[in-house]
Design an enzyme around this catalytic site. Sequence first.
Site, short mmCIF file in Angstrom:
data_model
loop_
_atom_site.label_atom_id
_atom_site.label_comp_id
_atom_site.label_asym_id
_atom_site.label_seq_id
_atom_site.Cartn_x
_atom_site.Cartn_y
_atom_site.Cartn_z
N GLY A 11 0.95 -1.28 0.02
CA GLY A 11 0.33 0.02 0.16
C GLY A 11 0.83 1.47 0.07
O GLY A 11 1.98 1.14 1.17
N ALA A 12 0.81 2.38 -0.95
CA ALA A 12 1.47 3.58 -0.52
C ALA A 12 1.41 3.83 0.32
O ALA A 12 2.89 4.06 0.92
CB ALA A 12 1.23 4.29 -2.32
N ARG A 14 -9.74 -5.97 -5.04
CA ARG A 14 -10.12 -4.42 -3.56
C ARG A 14 -11.83 -4.19 -3.77
O ARG A 14 -11.44 -3.47 -3.62
CB ARG A 14 -9.31 -3.63 -3.92
CG ARG A 14 -9.02 -2.91 -5.55
CD ARG A 14 -8.09 -1.89 -5.77
NE ARG A 14 -7.36 -1.64 -4.43
CZ ARG A 14 -5.95 -0.55 -4.43
NH1 ARG A 14 -5.63 -0.60 -5.62
NH2 ARG A 14 -5.70 -0.38 -3.48
N GLY A 73 6.93 -0.04 -5.45
CA GLY A 73 7.71 0.51 -4.10
C GLY A 73 8.24 1.61 -4.11
O GLY A 73 8.97 3.06 -3.27
N ASP A 75 7.02 5.32 -3.16
CA ASP A 75 7.01 5.42 -1.90
C ASP A 75 8.33 5.80 -1.16
O ASP A 75 8.60 6.60 -0.28
CB ASP A 75 6.27 3.81 -1.38
CG ASP A 75 5.34 3.36 -2.21
OD1 ASP A 75 4.80 4.86 -3.18
OD2 ASP A 75 5.11 2.34 -2.58
#
Length: 349
Positions: free
Chosen positions: A45-46, A119, A266, A269
């Site tokens: 999740g960012a 999701r 990732g 992020d």
Amino acid sequence: MTLTGPCDAPGVVDVVALGESMVTFLPSRPGRLADVPSFERAIGGAESNVACGLAAAGHRVRWVSRVGADGFGDHLVETIGGHGVDVSAVRRDPARPTGVYFRTAGDRATDAHEVAYYRAGSAASAMSAENVDLDAVRAGRVLHLSGITAALSDTCLGLLRELTAPREDRPLVSFDVNHRPGLWRDAGGPVLLDLARAADLVFVGVDEAQEAWGVTGGPEAVRAALPQPPLLVVKDGPRGATLFDGATRPAVYVPAPRVRVAAATGAGDAFAAGFLSATLRGLPPRDRLRHGHLWAAATLTSPADLAAPPARDTADGLVALDDAGWEKLRLGPGRTHATDRADEEVPTP
């Protein structure tokens, strides 16, 4: 632009990150999803990636979201909390599940890469200004958001509009555009542009700006299309990043060090977390960008979506290099975490 506001007021943390985190299933071997026999469980999740990185670096961080009242929700809360993140404002939804996704081992840039998201209708997609603790969200020096949340549902978009609306007690709003075309039912470009215009600090890639807003050209063209945010960080892939700070100060460009990439997932992020960490420490523009690059390198050289941030002493030493030394950097696994490893390609300060 510098951070202001109470640092030690009761309940106030350095950064609040709001957004969906999902349970990630990583393949046990390369190949098509249809052929992979088993998977290992992780998280993805960012916003939670940013939160975990900042907490590992010693910052006070809160993650706000909704998860299902299920085992996957337990895993997310326990894992993110285990990184030192405050998860007290995470709400459980008894009617909706926690989001999950599966991916192949290959890099996302290749045609062979597959991602299967589950999701739709998740607990996080039901976030709204009515069911999220807004006091907990606003009780930070920085509020970090991303465009992914805006794409999840109309109520999530309404929540982001509420959080980016002008008000006297608004924290510094950090917004990572994170344009994900597959999440938008309609074109998300205009929505993301509106949210970016309302933020104080924006992270966006040159490629994202072209895809979402039709911007052609480099960082200066992106700034021309997005003049409103006091702080704008424009990332240009492996080439580097440019910081625009206010309307009159000259732009600051820092090339990215050369990195032996294991996986790219990732890295954006991690860059945001590194930049925010340096901002919280009051470091100058060049050093903020360099810390962003080094945190991204720590993730790029790891196969995991979420990697430990660089050791502060090591990162500070590399950031202090002169321009010639910085441009000679060659970073591989572990090189952002320890200074006592022999590596003739990496200069030490």
